[in-house]
Design a protein around this motif. Structure first.
Motif, short mmCIF file in Angstrom:
data_model
loop_
_atom_site.label_atom_id
_atom_site.label_comp_id
_atom_site.label_asym_id
_atom_site.label_seq_id
_atom_site.Cartn_x
_atom_site.Cartn_y
_atom_site.Cartn_z
N ILE A 92 1.00 -1.14 0.06
CA ILE A 92 -0.18 -0.09 0.11
C ILE A 92 0.88 1.48 -0.08
N ILE A 93 1.91 1.25 1.00
CA ILE A 93 2.94 2.51 0.73
C ILE A 93 3.64 2.63 -0.40
N GLY A 94 3.93 1.35 -1.14
CA GLY A 94 4.81 1.45 -2.39
C GLY A 94 3.44 2.07 -3.51
N LYS A 95 2.39 1.47 -3.37
CA LYS A 95 1.33 1.97 -4.34
C LYS A 95 0.90 3.36 -4.13
N LEU A 96 0.96 4.03 -2.78
CA LEU A 96 0.64 5.47 -2.47
C LEU A 96 1.90 6.31 -3.22
N TYR A 97 2.94 5.99 -2.73
CA TYR A 97 4.12 6.75 -3.28
C TYR A 97 4.32 6.58 -4.86
N LEU A 98 4.00 5.61 -5.57
CA LEU A 98 4.02 5.35 -6.87
C LEU A 98 2.89 6.21 -7.62
N VAL A 99 1.72 6.08 -7.09
CA VAL A 99 0.56 6.83 -7.74
C VAL A 99 0.77 8.45 -7.77
N ARG A 100 1.38 8.92 -6.36
CA ARG A 100 1.50 10.26 -6.58
C ARG A 100 2.66 10.70 -7.28
N PHE A 101 3.70 9.76 -7.32
CA PHE A 101 4.91 10.24 -8.42
C PHE A 101 4.32 10.29 -9.73
#
Length: 353
Positions: free
Chosen positions: A94-103
């Motif tokens: 989830i943290i990886g997903k959040l970071y990737l989507v925002r990037f």
């Protein structure tokens, strides 16, 4: 699980549950402040994929390890460890997903991934622990409820069949034809052979007592069933005299193994009724109990032929087959066949515990 249309109940519940959870988070974000639709839709889709992927992997693992068959005492520690492991994977994904989507959508990242991870890990881990604990408990409670319902249903069905078997056996032993032959033989024996007459009366009363008192239990020691069979054969031998030859062979510890009541007796009674009784010269009945691989093999062989009445519509044999299936969960078997030497062979195979 059952299928609904083309989608199984399992997948329908997975999709509905994780989509609802993701929509709740999306609505919370929508009413909390700035909301970017593209980011919201991407978050929703990826949240559903991550939730379903993790829980489905656990389901496959649990089924492979047969955790659904474990006792509650054995299952609880495994569930605790599984929740922690799944929560850890959930947090990282989830943290990886959040970071990737925002990037991707913001085209830049104000902080490094490590800093972002440290800032959000506790909150996401707690959320993951709550979600995984709820999912695992719901999943196993569902299976335990299904197992309980199935167990109660099979026990009720077996109990009913046992009662029917007992009534069928009593009706066979208490019918006028049986009593007439037995009492008629006893009447002549009283003058010719008083000792045999007394023995016949003892056998008849013992058979009736066993039918009324012993057969209410689900399983009984093999020795008790063999005692019943020997009494029955001895009484029938008084009736048929030289027309009936009997032989009993056992090579296992009869007191060690359990068997359904009236199972061997049903086969012997069937052999008398459809075999010996229909032959002018009579014939023989051989009962053999032996161990074969990991099974107890019980065979009843008698003179005669396998008629359509025996193989197709005999209530006693059909009842026996159903009782064996329910009691041993399909691990026992019953077969009856006509042999080349003008005999019929009935065989029961029971798991040797």
């Amino acid at each position: 699980m059952k299928t609904v249309g083309r989608i199984s109940t399992y997948w329908a519940i997975q999709l509905i549950a994780w989509t609802t959870t993701s929509l709740y988070w999306g609505l919370s974000a929508f009413f909390s402040g700035t909301f970017i639709w593209k980011m919201g839709i991407a978050d929703l889709i990826l949240d559903v994929i991550i939730g379903i992927a993790l829980t489905h992997m656990y389901r496959n693992f649990a089924l492979k390890k047969s955790w659904n068959k474990l006792s509650l005492k054995s299952l609880v520690p495994r569930l605790a460890i599984s929740v922690l492991v799944l929560s850890l994977f959930y947090m990282l994904l989830i943290i990886g997903k959040l970071y990737l989507v925002r990037f991707v959508f913001l085209k830049s990242s104000p902080v490094s991934f490590i800093i972002f991870l440290k800032a959000t890990q506790l909150q996401v881990f707690i959320t993951g622990t709550r979600l995984m604990a709820i999912w695992l408990l719901a999943y196993h409670l569902y299976h335990y409820s299904r197992l309980e319902i199935e167990t109660v249903r099979e026990n009720a069905r077996l109990s009913l069949i046992m009662k029917e078997a007992q009534l069928n056996n009593l009706s066979a032993q208490l019918n006028p034809h049986f009593f007439f032959n037995s009492l008629n033989n006893i009447k002549f024996l009283i003058l010719e052979n008083p000792d045999s007459a007394r023995r016949a009366i003892d056998l008849l009363s013992e058979l009736l007592r066993n039918s009324l008192n012993k057969n209410v239990e689900r399983v009984i020691p093999l020795m008790e069933e063999m005692d019943l069979v020997m009494d029955y054969l001895e009484l029938e031998k008084i009736r048929f005299e030289e027309r009936l030859q009997t032989k009993i062979e056992t090579s296992v510890n009869l007191s060690k193994h359990l068997i359904l009541p009236l199972s061997i007796q049903t086969l012997v009674e069937n052999a008398i009724k459809h075999g010996i009784e229909k032959r002018k010269r009579g014939g023989f009945i051989t009962v053999k109990v032996e161990k074969e691989n990991n099974f107890i093999k019980i065979s009843v062989q008698n003179s005669g032929k396998l008629s359509t009445e025996i193989s197709g519509s005999c209530i006693g044999l059909s009842n026996l087959k159903e009782r064996l299936f329910l009691q041993y969960n399909g691990n026992a078997s019953f077969e009856i066949a006509e042999m080349n030497d003008d005999t019929v062979l009935a065989t029961i195979l029971l798991p040797a515990k």
